[in-house]
Motif scaffolding. Structure first.
Motif, PDB file in Angstrom:
ATOM      1  N   MET A 177      -4.270   4.138   9.717  1.00  0.00           N
ATOM      2  CA  MET A 177      -5.131   2.958   9.835  1.00  0.00           C
ATOM      3  C   MET A 177      -4.324   1.669   9.799  1.00  0.00           C
ATOM      4  O   MET A 177      -4.536   0.763  10.610  1.00  0.00           O
ATOM      5  CB  MET A 177      -6.166   2.959   8.708  1.00  0.00           C
ATOM      6  N   ILE A 178      -3.388   1.584   8.848  1.00  0.00           N
ATOM      7  CA  ILE A 178      -2.585   0.367   8.704  1.00  0.00           C
ATOM      8  C   ILE A 178      -1.762   0.110   9.958  1.00  0.00           C
ATOM      9  O   ILE A 178      -1.692  -1.032  10.447  1.00  0.00           O
ATOM     10  CB  ILE A 178      -1.677   0.461   7.470  1.00  0.00           C
ATOM     11  N   THR A 238      -8.484  -5.948   0.981  1.00  0.00           N
ATOM     12  CA  THR A 238      -8.039  -4.874   1.867  1.00  0.00           C
ATOM     13  C   THR A 238      -7.088  -3.936   1.142  1.00  0.00           C
ATOM     14  O   THR A 238      -7.188  -2.710   1.274  1.00  0.00           O
ATOM     15  CB  THR A 238      -7.356  -5.460   3.114  1.00  0.00           C
ATOM     16  N   TYR A 239      -6.171  -4.490   0.382  1.00  0.00           N
ATOM     17  CA  TYR A 239      -5.239  -3.681  -0.404  1.00  0.00           C
ATOM     18  C   TYR A 239      -6.008  -2.744  -1.336  1.00  0.00           C
ATOM     19  O   TYR A 239      -5.734  -1.528  -1.395  1.00  0.00           O
ATOM     20  CB  TYR A 239      -4.306  -4.586  -1.206  1.00  0.00           C
ATOM     21  N   VAL A 275      -4.829   6.547   5.735  1.00  0.00           N
ATOM     22  CA  VAL A 275      -4.590   5.124   5.479  1.00  0.00           C
ATOM     23  C   VAL A 275      -3.335   4.658   6.202  1.00  0.00           C
ATOM     24  O   VAL A 275      -3.303   3.565   6.779  1.00  0.00           O
ATOM     25  CB  VAL A 275      -4.473   4.857   3.964  1.00  0.00           C
ATOM     26  N   LYS A 302      -9.024   4.445  -1.047  1.00  0.00           N
ATOM     27  CA  LYS A 302      -9.157   5.568  -0.120  1.00  0.00           C
ATOM     28  C   LYS A 302      -7.954   6.499  -0.214  1.00  0.00           C
ATOM     29  O   LYS A 302      -8.096   7.730  -0.233  1.00  0.00           O
ATOM     30  CB  LYS A 302      -9.312   5.066   1.312  1.00  0.00           C
ATOM     31  N   GLY A 303      -6.772   5.920  -0.272  1.00  0.00           N
ATOM     32  CA  GLY A 303      -5.560   6.724  -0.315  1.00  0.00           C
ATOM     33  C   GLY A 303      -5.361   7.459  -1.625  1.00  0.00           C
ATOM     34  O   GLY A 303      -4.570   8.412  -1.685  1.00  0.00           O
ATOM     35  N   LEU A 328      -7.856   0.060   0.643  1.00  0.00           N
ATOM     36  CA  LEU A 328      -6.955   1.068   1.203  1.00  0.00           C
ATOM     37  C   LEU A 328      -6.363   1.957   0.119  1.00  0.00           C
ATOM     38  O   LEU A 328      -6.241   3.175   0.292  1.00  0.00           O
ATOM     39  CB  LEU A 328      -5.845   0.386   1.999  1.00  0.00           C
ATOM     40  N   VAL A 384       0.839  -1.204   0.000  1.00  0.00           N
ATOM     41  CA  VAL A 384       0.000   0.000   0.000  1.00  0.00           C
ATOM     42  C   VAL A 384       0.869   1.248   0.000  1.00  0.00           C
ATOM     43  O   VAL A 384       0.631   2.207  -0.756  1.00  0.00           O
ATOM     44  CB  VAL A 384      -0.958   0.007   1.207  1.00  0.00           C
ATOM     45  N   TYR A 385       1.910   1.256   0.833  1.00  0.00           N
ATOM     46  CA  TYR A 385       2.765   2.441   0.922  1.00  0.00           C
ATOM     47  C   TYR A 385       3.527   2.691  -0.376  1.00  0.00           C
ATOM     48  O   TYR A 385       3.689   3.836  -0.796  1.00  0.00           O
ATOM     49  CB  TYR A 385       3.743   2.303   2.092  1.00  0.00           C
TER      50      TYR A 385
END
Length: 222
Positions: free
Chosen positions: A147-148, A126-127, A144, A133-134, A130, A70-71
């Protein structure tokens, strides 16, 4: 043995809590020491694994990869260095779990290390949620991040709660917990400096406040 293991983790948590009274958090990467977690894990004896312990390791291996993926994706979108820096740290987290998976000869769920690819479809969903949203705004992306890290803190605590006789697993989870608290402090610092807001989703407000109002912790993860 179970009580002694739980006490070991409790000492780690207590040490973190004591540090929380020393001053305000500062945004930075995880601080490393010269102690090798790999050597620590290798030196500890192999104990029998319960089904719950095995499931916890498999789950955490992919959850730490989720954070990294995600990052990295949000860094590509927003170009904000905090996402790239913490993604590197998350790589060390998922590698730390891999040490245990290899030590206990478990099937590694990360059969394809590509971004967004997971064995457990829960992490795929989930990925995607997220990242969606991000992608909407920088505020959403930083939320996010918070949240993570909250979710990691919650899930690490739940995973260590079922460990019954494995000092090596407790040692790794303790390092992951410190790292996740550091990441939460960093994301909160950047978010608030940009004038954004956030309310905790997975841990209590009291625990959240204690973490963000405390200094960064030293860990053995690079």
């Amino acid at each position: 043995m179970k009580n002694s293991i739980q006490n070991l983790f409790a000492v780690s948590v207590l040490a973190g809590a004591m540090m929380m009274n020393l001053g305000a958090a500062q945004a930075s990467d995880v601080v490393s020491t010269d102690t090798s977690l790999e050597a620590t894990v290798a030196d500890m004896p192999i104990e029998a694994l319960s089904v719950e312990e095995e499931h916890g390791l498999i789950f955490m291996r992919e959850e730490e990869k989720l954070a990294r993926d995600v990052y990295l994706t949000l860094y590509d979108i927003w170009g904000l260095s905090i996402f790239e820096n913490i993604a590197k740290s998350e790589q060390s987290h998922t590698d730390a779990i891999k040490l245990l998976i290899e030590k206990y000869q478990l099937a590694d769920p990360v059969v394809d290390d590509s971004i967004g690819v997971f064995t457990d479809y829960h992490f795929v969903e989930t990925y995607e949620a997220l990242v969606a949203k991000g992608s909407e705004s920088l505020e959403g992306a930083l939320q996010v991040g918070n949240m993570i890290e909250e979710l990691d803190i919650k899930d690490i605590a739940e995973s260590v709660a079922v460990v019954e006789g494995n000092d090596d697993i407790v040692a790794v989870y303790s390092e992951l917990m410190k790292g996740s608290r550091n990441h939460l402090r960093s994301f909160w610092d950047v978010l608030t400096k940009k004038g954004f807001t956030y309310e905790p989703q997975f841990i209590s407000q009291e625990e959240f406040d204690a973490i963000i109002n405390s200094p960064m912790e030293t860990t053995n993860l690079k």
